[in-house]
Design a protein around this motif. Sequence first.
Motif, PDB file in Angstrom:
ATOM      1  N   LYS A 232      34.508  22.359  27.815  1.00 43.46           N
ATOM      2  CA  LYS A 232      33.568  21.778  28.774  1.00 43.46           C
ATOM      3  C   LYS A 232      32.556  20.889  28.067  1.00 43.46           C
ATOM      4  O   LYS A 232      32.223  19.797  28.534  1.00 43.46           O
ATOM      5  N   ARG A 233      32.059  21.352  26.903  1.00 41.70           N
ATOM      6  CA  ARG A 233      31.080  20.568  26.148  1.00 41.70           C
ATOM      7  C   ARG A 233      31.698  19.270  25.632  1.00 41.70           C
ATOM      8  O   ARG A 233      31.113  18.193  25.764  1.00 41.70           O
ATOM      9  N   ILE A 234      32.891  19.355  25.058  1.00 43.50           N
ATOM     10  CA  ILE A 234      33.549  18.174  24.495  1.00 43.50           C
ATOM     11  C   ILE A 234      33.972  17.225  25.601  1.00 43.50           C
ATOM     12  O   ILE A 234      33.866  15.993  25.458  1.00 43.50           O
ATOM     13  N   GLN A 235      34.435  17.760  26.724  1.00 37.66           N
ATOM     14  CA  GLN A 235      34.801  16.907  27.861  1.00 37.66           C
ATOM     15  C   GLN A 235      33.594  16.106  28.341  1.00 37.66           C
ATOM     16  O   GLN A 235      33.700  14.911  28.646  1.00 37.66           O
ATOM     17  N   GLY A 236      32.424  16.765  28.387  1.00 43.73           N
ATOM     18  CA  GLY A 236      31.208  16.052  28.785  1.00 43.73           C
ATOM     19  C   GLY A 236      30.862  14.928  27.821  1.00 43.73           C
ATOM     20  O   GLY A 236      30.481  13.824  28.238  1.00 43.73           O
ATOM     21  N   LEU A 237      30.998  15.189  26.517  1.00 45.64           N
ATOM     22  CA  LEU A 237      30.747  14.136  25.521  1.00 45.64           C
ATOM     23  C   LEU A 237      31.708  12.973  25.710  1.00 45.64           C
ATOM     24  O   LEU A 237      31.310  11.799  25.639  1.00 45.64           O
ATOM     25  N   PHE A 238      32.975  13.289  25.930  1.00 48.14           N
ATOM     26  CA  PHE A 238      33.985  12.247  26.098  1.00 48.14           C
ATOM     27  C   PHE A 238      33.656  11.356  27.297  1.00 48.14           C
ATOM     28  O   PHE A 238      33.715  10.128  27.213  1.00 48.14           O
ATOM     29  N   GLU A 239      33.289  11.972  28.413  1.00 53.57           N
ATOM     30  CA  GLU A 239      32.992  11.188  29.614  1.00 53.57           C
ATOM     31  C   GLU A 239      31.734  10.346  29.449  1.00 53.57           C
ATOM     32  O   GLU A 239      31.697   9.173  29.847  1.00 53.57           O
ATOM     33  N   GLN A 240      30.693  10.939  28.850  1.00 51.72           N
ATOM     34  CA  GLN A 240      29.405  10.255  28.777  1.00 51.72           C
ATOM     35  C   GLN A 240      29.335   9.221  27.658  1.00 51.72           C
ATOM     36  O   GLN A 240      28.766   8.134  27.846  1.00 51.72           O
ATOM     37  N   ARG A 241      29.913   9.540  26.508  1.00 54.37           N
ATOM     38  CA  ARG A 241      29.717   8.677  25.337  1.00 54.37           C
ATOM     39  C   ARG A 241      30.912   7.797  25.015  1.00 54.37           C
ATOM     40  O   ARG A 241      30.777   6.837  24.260  1.00 54.37           O
ATOM     41  N   VAL A 242      32.072   8.140  25.538  1.00 54.81           N
ATOM     42  CA  VAL A 242      33.269   7.369  25.209  1.00 54.81           C
ATOM     43  C   VAL A 242      33.761   6.565  26.404  1.00 54.81           C
ATOM     44  O   VAL A 242      33.867   5.339  26.341  1.00 54.81           O
ATOM     45  N   VAL A 243      34.061   7.252  27.510  1.00 58.25           N
ATOM     46  CA  VAL A 243      34.635   6.564  28.668  1.00 58.25           C
ATOM     47  C   VAL A 243      33.688   5.492  29.192  1.00 58.25           C
ATOM     48  O   VAL A 243      34.105   4.362  29.477  1.00 58.25           O
ATOM     49  N   LYS A 244      32.409   5.815  29.288  1.00 56.01           N
ATOM     50  CA  LYS A 244      31.449   4.839  29.806  1.00 56.01           C
ATOM     51  C   LYS A 244      31.242   3.668  28.847  1.00 56.01           C
ATOM     52  O   LYS A 244      31.016   2.528  29.278  1.00 56.01           O
ATOM     53  N   LYS A 245      31.318   3.946  27.558  1.00 52.44           N
ATOM     54  CA  LYS A 245      31.075   2.890  26.575  1.00 52.44           C
ATOM     55  C   LYS A 245      32.296   2.010  26.361  1.00 52.44           C
ATOM     56  O   LYS A 245      32.165   0.829  26.045  1.00 52.44           O
ATOM     57  N   TYR A 246      33.490   2.580  26.538  1.00 52.59           N
ATOM     58  CA  TYR A 246      34.707   1.830  26.238  1.00 52.59           C
ATOM     59  C   TYR A 246      35.660   1.800  27.434  1.00 52.59           C
ATOM     60  O   TYR A 246      36.779   2.309  27.374  1.00 52.59           O
ATOM     61  N   PRO A 247      35.216   1.190  28.538  1.00 50.87           N
ATOM     62  CA  PRO A 247      36.116   1.123  29.702  1.00 50.87           C
ATOM     63  C   PRO A 247      37.352   0.266  29.425  1.00 50.87           C
ATOM     64  O   PRO A 247      38.353   0.400  30.126  1.00 50.87           O
ATOM     65  N   MET A 248      37.274  -0.591  28.397  1.00 51.24           N
ATOM     66  CA  MET A 248      38.438  -1.415  28.058  1.00 51.24           C
ATOM     67  C   MET A 248      39.535  -0.592  27.389  1.00 51.24           C
ATOM     68  O   MET A 248      40.670  -1.049  27.273  1.00 51.24           O
ATOM     69  N   ILE A 249      39.213   0.626  26.957  1.00 51.12           N
ATOM     70  CA  ILE A 249      40.198   1.503  26.320  1.00 51.12           C
ATOM     71  C   ILE A 249      40.595   2.641  27.258  1.00 51.12           C
ATOM     72  O   ILE A 249      41.767   3.001  27.356  1.00 51.12           O
ATOM     73  N   PHE A 250      39.605   3.199  27.960  1.00 49.06           N
ATOM     74  CA  PHE A 250      39.861   4.342  28.839  1.00 49.06           C
ATOM     75  C   PHE A 250      39.544   3.948  30.273  1.00 49.06           C
ATOM     76  O   PHE A 250      38.388   3.676  30.605  1.00 49.06           O
ATOM     77  N   ASP A 251      40.578   3.905  31.118  1.00 48.82           N
ATOM     78  CA  ASP A 251      40.356   3.539  32.507  1.00 48.82           C
ATOM     79  C   ASP A 251      40.033   4.789  33.336  1.00 48.82           C
ATOM     80  O   ASP A 251      39.953   5.900  32.829  1.00 48.82           O
ATOM     81  N   ALA A 252      39.877   4.570  34.656  1.00 49.44           N
ATOM     82  CA  ALA A 252      39.454   5.654  35.539  1.00 49.44           C
ATOM     83  C   ALA A 252      40.467   6.796  35.600  1.00 49.44           C
ATOM     84  O   ALA A 252      40.117   7.934  35.930  1.00 49.44           O
ATOM     85  N   LYS A 253      41.724   6.514  35.285  1.00 48.28           N
ATOM     86  CA  LYS A 253      42.762   7.541  35.325  1.00 48.28           C
ATOM     87  C   LYS A 253      42.853   8.328  34.013  1.00 48.28           C
ATOM     88  O   LYS A 253      43.650   9.258  33.906  1.00 48.28           O
ATOM     89  N   ASP A 254      42.036   7.951  33.059  1.00 49.00           N
ATOM     90  CA  ASP A 254      42.189   8.521  31.713  1.00 49.00           C
ATOM     91  C   ASP A 254      40.879   9.145  31.244  1.00 49.00           C
ATOM     92  O   ASP A 254      40.465   8.958  30.108  1.00 49.00           O
ATOM     93  N   THR A 255      40.224   9.873  32.147  1.00 44.70           N
ATOM     94  CA  THR A 255      38.900  10.405  31.817  1.00 44.70           C
ATOM     95  C   THR A 255      38.921  11.872  31.408  1.00 44.70           C
ATOM     96  O   THR A 255      37.877  12.429  31.070  1.00 44.70           O
ATOM     97  N   ASP A 256      40.092  12.503  31.432  1.00 40.82           N
ATOM     98  CA  ASP A 256      40.182  13.922  31.066  1.00 40.82           C
ATOM     99  C   ASP A 256      40.834  14.094  29.704  1.00 40.82           C
ATOM    100  O   ASP A 256      41.765  13.370  29.345  1.00 40.82           O
TER     101      ASP A 256
END
Length: 655
Positions: A232-256
């Motif tokens: 849960k902690r790592i998933q939160g980091l991934f969503e907040q610090r990675v997915v939001k910062k790099y939408p060109m790498i991770f799209d809306a279907k790739d947030t988990d």
Amino acid sequence: MTPVGSVPDGKVADFLTGKFVNDTPEEYVRQNIEKALVRQYKYAPADCAPEFTIRVGSARKRVDIVVFGKGADHTQANAYILVETKKADVKPTHRTEGVGQLQSYMASCLNAQYGMWTNGTDRFCFAKRGDGKGGWTFEEIIDIPGFGQTEADAQRPSRKDLKVATADNLLFAFRRCHNYIAAHEGKQKTEAFWELLKLIFTKIEDERAPKLNFFATPSERGSSTVASAAKKRIQGLFEQRVVKKYPMIFDAKDTDIDLKPEVVAYVVTELQGYSLLRSPVDVKGVAYEEIVGSNLRGDRGEFFTPRNACRMAVTMLDPQPGERLLDPSCGTGGFLITAMNHALEYIERTEREQWDDPAQGTDFERDELYRRRDEYFRQCVLGIDLNPALVRAAKMNMVMNNDGSGGLFQANTLENPHKWSRSLREAVPLGSIDVIVSNPPFGAKIPIDDEDILSQYDLAAVWDQDDDGTWSIRLDKHGNRVLQKSQPPEILFIERALQLLAPGTGRMAMVIPNGILNNPSTAYVRSWLLKKAQILAVVDMHRDLFQPGNDTQTSMVLMRRLSAEEEAAAEADGLDYPLFMAVAEKVGHDKRGNVIWRRTADGSDALVKRIETVAEIDQKTGREVLREVELTDRQVDDELPEAAEAYRKWLEEQR
């Protein structure tokens, strides 16, 4: 590098003692751990001993590595950490050489508190606990403590405790994570690989934050129930610090992060002690590209450029911070990262020279350094590749190696630029690039036969040779060029790269199959090239360079695009200029990929001393500081660095 001696055939100089020992698969693992104990865990070499003899009952046994208390006599009673290293095919459950062997040694050393067992791929760390009955139990822990660290600190390191990776230890860690995912998840190989990269990416972004949250506790690693908190902690980091910062790498279907909680906890604990941002580029590059290569290597002539060839070309080109840099067939980004970091080293060196304390700097000085680096990334670093999976992997590679991922595009470089995306056309107009580094895909199995693509290129036309030896494009009765039915991509990449370079000043280094340079059937290519470019250098590289996997013999060709005036002169009378040529008969490895060491006259392995600048994290401030260390290594039998050095010297003589 300075030659300092030699190593007898079949031997290796022990890192701790300098004595020669047999060069075996087990010794390879031990030497990596010895380097890690000193450079990562910060134990003094004088407090470590290889092959240390202890008593186990009535028998005498030798422990692979023992760490003693600071300044303590090397006695069994003073042993603090015991390490057992094995070759890769020894399993941790082995009856006599597995973790049980290590635990029996720890039990026999009264004051030993910690132990590590590793075969490189697998690694287990233990703390010895009293069982209250006069015996011992062995609790598995995440990592052994470094010098001056408490056990608790080692299980959840703070920023000051993060270790800069050395030798192949990061490669070992990546392998462990990759293998663990494969063993515990019912996923296809490539799917599991992308989930690992999500965690690596999250780790990198966490290092950029003021407070570290990329961690898992021993209880989270040890229990699938408790591990859900770590996920849960790592998933939160991934969503907040990675997915939001790099939408060109991770799209809306790739947030988990699509891994089981216990798998996430294991991978996190294997990576959390490292500083991926501070670790040397080559250490990260070797580790990352092996994992990428084993999962994404395709069938479109894609063979990643060996690091030594990248370094040679970049040293010869000497890209500067203000120059726009492009790899039009960037793959996973290794060639581009090598060139990018060459320019970044110049930026960092010139900035630090102006600091009052070049090793550390004030907040203002460091902010200015980061501003210049960021400006370079945004304005000067560009890459294109057709394979979307490789582009995605390259973006991740860029982020792990200082960033610059925003300038990477998925596109067909050979296609008409009018069909490129608007953002790519604006970023990479023809004639705008200062430096190109490229190893284009090559091979008869991937011909370009699209007429719309072929029609853009002189080198896609049919050429005829006149009686006087002059080559010209064949025209039909309407005066239109006659196109070949197909053309291998490497020929078209030469022309497209020259189109992209700035006229008169743009220069490039490209890996070109020797057939283009030698075969009579491609003489028209050479004739055309001499009228469009000044050939600066040709380094003929041994056919083992891309082995194992491809034995095509290639050359690294450096050239500069001619100006319009120079083209006219070349067309009329040809151009006369000096040209650097070299043959590299040794490229550091054989056809199986095994490292080849340089020999002295008596057949021994040569040794060299070199100075390496190491980025470390200050224990008090948590900031990065630079330190120079002198290292003694066996010398790889590789002539590519010497070719680059000879070229730079020759170039100065020409000037």
